[in-house]
Design an enzyme around this catalytic site. Structure first.
Site, PDB file in Angstrom:
ATOM      1  N   ILE A   5      27.978 -35.470  18.880  1.00 47.38           N
ATOM      2  CA  ILE A   5      27.169 -35.347  17.663  1.00 47.38           C
ATOM      3  C   ILE A   5      27.461 -34.006  17.002  1.00 47.38           C
ATOM      4  O   ILE A   5      26.716 -33.033  17.156  1.00 47.38           O
ATOM      5  CB  ILE A   5      25.657 -35.510  17.959  1.00 47.38           C
ATOM      6  CG1 ILE A   5      25.394 -36.815  18.718  1.00 47.38           C
ATOM      7  CG2 ILE A   5      24.867 -35.479  16.653  1.00 47.38           C
ATOM      8  CD1 ILE A   5      23.941 -37.084  19.055  1.00 47.38           C
ATOM      9  N   PRO A   6      28.570 -33.942  16.252  1.00 42.60           N
ATOM     10  CA  PRO A   6      28.885 -32.699  15.543  1.00 42.60           C
ATOM     11  C   PRO A   6      27.857 -32.397  14.456  1.00 42.60           C
ATOM     12  O   PRO A   6      27.426 -33.303  13.730  1.00 42.60           O
ATOM     13  CB  PRO A   6      30.254 -32.969  14.915  1.00 42.60           C
ATOM     14  CG  PRO A   6      30.768 -34.216  15.518  1.00 42.60           C
ATOM     15  CD  PRO A   6      29.601 -34.957  16.069  1.00 42.60           C
ATOM     16  N   HIS A   7      27.482 -31.135  14.371  1.00 40.40           N
ATOM     17  CA  HIS A   7      26.564 -30.659  13.343  1.00 40.40           C
ATOM     18  C   HIS A   7      26.825 -29.179  13.143  1.00 40.40           C
ATOM     19  O   HIS A   7      27.445 -28.538  13.979  1.00 40.40           O
ATOM     20  CB  HIS A   7      25.112 -30.933  13.717  1.00 40.40           C
ATOM     21  CG  HIS A   7      24.715 -30.382  15.056  1.00 40.40           C
ATOM     22  ND1 HIS A   7      25.163 -30.919  16.253  1.00 40.40           N
ATOM     23  CD2 HIS A   7      23.932 -29.343  15.394  1.00 40.40           C
ATOM     24  CE1 HIS A   7      24.651 -30.224  17.259  1.00 40.40           C
ATOM     25  NE2 HIS A   7      23.911 -29.257  16.760  1.00 40.40           N
ATOM     26  N   GLY A   8      26.370 -28.642  12.050  1.00 42.53           N
ATOM     27  CA  GLY A   8      26.661 -27.257  11.713  1.00 42.53           C
ATOM     28  C   GLY A   8      25.783 -26.257  12.426  1.00 42.53           C
ATOM     29  O   GLY A   8      24.808 -26.604  13.084  1.00 42.53           O
TER      30      GLY A   8
END
Length: 163
Positions: free
Chosen positions: A81-84
């Site tokens: 779950i890529p997120h900034g």
């Protein structure tokens, strides 16, 4: 708001409603059957999809890569779950989620992610999105099917709480 709870009636008791987690997602947010790529390319592609969907500005993509460098965005069970980073919050235009499916998986330090959910959240909405993704995929049969299906409509129905 991206997250919404939908009511599903129990068959035995029509008056009782069971809350089901769901995401606001459409077919344009989902890409199935991707060939494996390296970890950074996968994250950058996820960010590019969030940009294309109008959820984030370009700087958010680099912040997604940086987040993974700080702590892996791979959460287990074939899911990343890529997120900034928190510093990139100003790049979030609206809360959104996208899904990329890599049936053969993308390598995350020896683990294979077949499902990559790119997320962006206004304020603290990203926490609700994370929680809902996990709740939706608690059903092992659903999780396993989602890793290899070519049925975008089924994926959207499951993630939006309509399945």
């Amino acid at each position: 708001m991206l997250l919404r709870m939908t009511a599903a009636r129990h068959a035995a008791d029509p008056a009782a409603a069971q809350e089901r987690p769901s995401l606001s997602i459409c077919a344009d947010d989902v890409v199935l059957g991707l060939a494996p790529v390296d970890r950074e390319r996968c994250i950058r592609d996820s960010g590019a999809l969030l940009v294309a969907r109008g959820c984030v500005g370009e700087p958010y993509v680099d912040a997604m890569v940086e987040r993974d460098r700080l702590t892996s965005v791979y959460i287990g069970m074939g899911i990343a779950i890529p997120h900034g980073t928190n510093e990139a919050k100003d790049s979030v235009v609206r809360t959104g989620v996208v899904l990329q499916q890599y049936p053969e998986g993308v390598d995350f330090d020896g683990e294979r992610a077949q499902l990559v959910f790119g997320i962006a959240g206004r304020g603290e909405e990203h926490l609700e999105v994370l929680a809902n993704i996990c709740r939706i995929l608690e059903d092992e049969a659903v999780l396993e099917k989602m890793k290899t299906t070519d049925d975008v409509d089924w994926v959207v129905r499951v993630l939006s709480g309509r399945a």
